[in-house]
Write a protein that holds these residues in place. Structure first.
Motif, PDB file in Angstrom:
ATOM      1  N   THR A  59      27.433  16.283  -4.087  1.00  0.00           N
ATOM      2  CA  THR A  59      27.720  17.556  -3.414  1.00  0.00           C
ATOM      3  C   THR A  59      27.160  17.551  -2.000  1.00  0.00           C
ATOM      4  O   THR A  59      26.024  17.131  -1.786  1.00  0.00           O
ATOM      5  CB  THR A  59      27.088  18.715  -4.210  1.00  0.00           C
ATOM      6  N   ASP A  60      27.958  18.028  -1.054  1.00  0.00           N
ATOM      7  CA  ASP A  60      27.526  18.137   0.338  1.00  0.00           C
ATOM      8  C   ASP A  60      27.000  19.552   0.555  1.00  0.00           C
ATOM      9  O   ASP A  60      27.758  20.491   0.763  1.00  0.00           O
ATOM     10  CB  ASP A  60      28.702  17.844   1.275  1.00  0.00           C
ATOM     11  N   TYR A  61      25.674  19.707   0.530  1.00  0.00           N
ATOM     12  CA  TYR A  61      25.060  21.030   0.609  1.00  0.00           C
ATOM     13  C   TYR A  61      24.994  21.585   2.035  1.00  0.00           C
ATOM     14  O   TYR A  61      24.918  22.794   2.220  1.00  0.00           O
ATOM     15  CB  TYR A  61      23.637  20.985   0.028  1.00  0.00           C
ATOM     16  N   LEU A  62      24.981  20.712   3.031  1.00  0.00           N
ATOM     17  CA  LEU A  62      24.764  21.166   4.407  1.00  0.00           C
ATOM     18  C   LEU A  62      26.018  21.084   5.268  1.00  0.00           C
ATOM     19  O   LEU A  62      25.927  21.106   6.495  1.00  0.00           O
ATOM     20  CB  LEU A  62      23.648  20.332   5.062  1.00  0.00           C
ATOM     21  N   TRP A  63      27.197  21.029   4.653  1.00  0.00           N
ATOM     22  CA  TRP A  63      28.419  20.786   5.426  1.00  0.00           C
ATOM     23  C   TRP A  63      28.627  21.805   6.545  1.00  0.00           C
ATOM     24  O   TRP A  63      29.102  21.465   7.629  1.00  0.00           O
ATOM     25  CB  TRP A  63      29.630  20.799   4.484  1.00  0.00           C
ATOM     26  N   SER A  71      22.700  16.413  11.621  1.00  0.00           N
ATOM     27  CA  SER A  71      22.655  15.745  10.321  1.00  0.00           C
ATOM     28  C   SER A  71      23.966  14.994  10.065  1.00  0.00           C
ATOM     29  O   SER A  71      25.032  15.437  10.489  1.00  0.00           O
ATOM     30  CB  SER A  71      22.431  16.800   9.228  1.00  0.00           C
ATOM     31  N   THR A  72      23.864  13.854   9.384  1.00  0.00           N
ATOM     32  CA  THR A  72      25.046  13.071   9.046  1.00  0.00           C
ATOM     33  C   THR A  72      25.000  12.736   7.564  1.00  0.00           C
ATOM     34  O   THR A  72      24.013  12.159   7.088  1.00  0.00           O
ATOM     35  CB  THR A  72      25.117  11.770   9.867  1.00  0.00           C
ATOM     36  N   ARG A  73      26.040  13.078   6.864  1.00  0.00           N
ATOM     37  CA  ARG A  73      26.100  12.901   5.413  1.00  0.00           C
ATOM     38  C   ARG A  73      25.955  11.440   5.009  1.00  0.00           C
ATOM     39  O   ARG A  73      26.581  10.550   5.557  1.00  0.00           O
ATOM     40  CB  ARG A  73      27.447  13.447   4.914  1.00  0.00           C
ATOM     41  N   GLY A  74      25.054  11.192   4.035  1.00  0.00           N
ATOM     42  CA  GLY A  74      24.908   9.874   3.443  1.00  0.00           C
ATOM     43  C   GLY A  74      24.176   8.857   4.296  1.00  0.00           C
ATOM     44  O   GLY A  74      24.213   7.665   3.994  1.00  0.00           O
ATOM     45  N   THR A  75      23.498   9.305   5.373  1.00  0.00           N
ATOM     46  CA  THR A  75      22.773   8.377   6.241  1.00  0.00           C
ATOM     47  C   THR A  75      21.283   8.736   6.270  1.00  0.00           C
ATOM     48  O   THR A  75      20.845   9.691   5.630  1.00  0.00           O
ATOM     49  CB  THR A  75      23.320   8.439   7.678  1.00  0.00           C
ATOM     50  N   LEU A  76      20.527   7.963   7.036  1.00  0.00           N
ATOM     51  CA  LEU A  76      19.104   8.252   7.177  1.00  0.00           C
ATOM     52  C   LEU A  76      18.866   9.607   7.841  1.00  0.00           C
ATOM     53  O   LEU A  76      17.787  10.186   7.725  1.00  0.00           O
ATOM     54  CB  LEU A  76      18.416   7.152   7.994  1.00  0.00           C
ATOM     55  N   MET A  77      19.880  10.112   8.550  1.00  0.00           N
ATOM     56  CA  MET A  77      19.776  11.435   9.178  1.00  0.00           C
ATOM     57  C   MET A  77      20.370  12.521   8.294  1.00  0.00           C
ATOM     58  O   MET A  77      20.875  13.526   8.788  1.00  0.00           O
ATOM     59  CB  MET A  77      20.480  11.427  10.543  1.00  0.00           C
TER      60      MET A  77
END
Length: 506
Positions: A59-63, A71-77
């Motif tokens: 789930t992408d909570y911060l979209w 922020s970037t989904r699925g990365t260190l950020m």
């Protein structure tokens, strides 16, 4: 004396890694190099995937807030600057409500307050990382995989905190948070302008025989500038293998969701509005006490607290949405708890992995995705009114609080001016006299600026732009700040006792 809360944080402050204040004058070139290094590390982290997770699962909570939170989904950020901004928000609320008492004129209190904010940012990083894992943001993870993901998110968060501190303490230009936001928003604007990889899957009725039930897509690039160029080339017979030229009026709005000429125009309007607001100011005449002929002006800008109120308001929204989703999924998935339902009820979009707020407070603080998107909702006008009213109120409140805790209140400015050797012509050389003069302007201008920036941020989000409307606003104001910062650095290079003193408080 520091408050009990700050004393409780002091052991953690002592063991936290710290970037030392420069013990010499750092040249503009060196500041530029350090800023560039920080930016490169940030970009690498934004594109380096987390080990052991599939970003297309979970789930992408911060979209809704990724652009604002860098922020970037699925990365260190993945967590972006969320923990840093949340820590600042918490400390503001505690100090503003007098739960903790801080004497910002006392170096020890100020240092402990700053250190405590960094400690809370570290705790928030750990807390949000755990919440992500428990909330199955990456799907179910085993103990080993969960530990590895937590370690990556936590260490990345510490690196971001230290990079922000490095820039803020004088080794770089501006602040790390502003730098990260500007870079993220600028990247989104460029992507939505020049994206030629993804193709438009909609078309006006009548285009190549399109009917309401049978659409022949235009196959123009989704990026609006790329689409305009592609359509012009088709007019001259270039690229017609993928489709005929489309009527230019279609590109004004398109399907209401893809980047369009309207969103491009709105972006330029926001850009112009921010530049104008940044230029409005009240100027206090100054005179250097030692050299009577040397005069200057202290500018009190309309946006006295700059973009800080917007960042803090968006951080508050982001935390309510994030933890609202976690709470709903963990404790109220069936919607039977009326109190938790008041916070928010969500549904998961299986195609994108996003959690969409359907009711409750979370529904009305979700940033609008453009005027056409919001008006397609059944309660679109109510969404606009509540979102805008809360944004304006929060920006006004945070602006008033920020003046008191950030060293730009009348008492702080009057002390800095006198210590730098400046006086106001016609007034006695007294800190109290100068403070009373500044109190006529600074609180009023700060409140009005916060109110107006709240209106602009809400309008930008509602109307839609090439990125988040608030993101565009922040990007433009940050670019303007960097322009002024570079100008100050170059002026400081000219030297001079009076110039150095004045630049220290501007």
């Amino acid at each position: 004396m520091p408050s009990t809360f700050l004393k409780a944080l002091s052991p953690f402050v002592r063991i936290m890694p710290e970037v030392k204040q420069p013990d010499r004058d750092v040249s503009f070139r060196e500041k530029f190099v350090w800023t560039a290094i920080v930016l490169i590390i940030f970009l690498i982290m934004s594109h380096m995937p987390l080990f052991g997770v599939d970003k297309d699962v979970g789930t992408d909570y911060l979209w809704a807030m990724r652009v604002i939170l860098a922020s970037t989904r699925g990365t260190l950020m993945e967590l972006g600057i969320g923990p840093i901004v949340t820590a600042g928000l918490v400390m503001q609320l505690l100090q503003g409500s007098k739960i903790i008492n801080v004497d910002f004129g006392d170096p020890e209190d100020r240092a402990l307050f700053t250190g405590g904010q960094k400690v809370i940012a570290m705790f928030m990083t750990a807390f949000q990382a755990i919440a992500y894992i428990v909330g199955n943001a990456y799907g179910p993870l085993g103990p080993d995989a969960a530990l590895i993901v937590f370690a990556q998110l936590f260490i990345s968060g510490i690196v971001i905190i230290l990079m922000d501190e490095l820039v803020q303490k004088g080794w770089g230009l501006g602040s790390g948070v502003s730098l990260f936001i500007m870079t993220n928003v600028a990247g989104q604007v460029l992507y939505n302008s020049l994206n030629f990889i993804e193709l438009e899957q909609f078309a006006p009725i009548g285009y190549m025989g399109s009917t309401p039930g049978n659409i022949t897509p235009t196959n123009l690039p989704k990026g609006i500038i790329a689409a305009i160029i592609g359509n012009i080339l088709r007019t001259f017979g270039i690229g017609t293998a993928t489709g005929d030229p489309v009527d230019a009026t279609w590109l004004i709005v398109r399907n209401g969701y893809d980047p369009s000429i309207l969103s491009l125009v709105i972006t330029f309007i926001i850009f112009s509005a921010v530049i104008w607001m940044e230029s409005v100011r009240v100027e206090i005449p100054l005179q250097y006490a030692r050299f009577r002929g040397m005069k200057a002006r202290y500018p009190i800008k309309l946006l006295y607290t700059s973009n800080i109120p917007v960042i803090l308001a968006q951080a508050l929204y982001a935390n309510i949405l994030f933890f609202g989703q976690i709470i709903w999924g963990t404790f109220n998935a069936d919607g039977n708890n009326p109190f938790l339902s008041w916070i928010g009820i969500f549904r998961r979009d299986e195609e994108t992995g996003r959690m969409i707020a359907e009711s409750g407070l979370a529904r009305y603080i979700t940033p609008p995705q453009g005027i056409f998107s919001i008006l397609s909702e059944g309660d679109g006008w109510l969404h606009i009114i509540i979102y805008s009213a809360l944004m304006i109120l929060l920006c006004w409140g945070f602006s008033k609080i920020w003046v008191d805790i950030s060293g730009i209140a009348p008492r702080d400015v009057s002390r800095q001016l006198l210590n730098s050797g400046y006086i106001v012509p016609g007034f006695r050389r007294s800190e109290k006299v100068l403070e009373r003069l500044l109190e006529r302007y600074i609180p009023v201008v700060a409140g009005l600026g916060g109110f107006l920036i709240g209106i602009l941020a809400a309008a930008a989000d509602v109307m839609g732009a090439l990125a988040s409307g608030t993101g565009i606003l922040l990007m433009v104001s940050i670019i303007k700040q960097y322009y002024e910062q570079i100008a100050k650095e170059q002026l400081a290079g000219m030297g001079g006792e009076g110039v150095a003193g004045l630049l220290g408080i501007l």
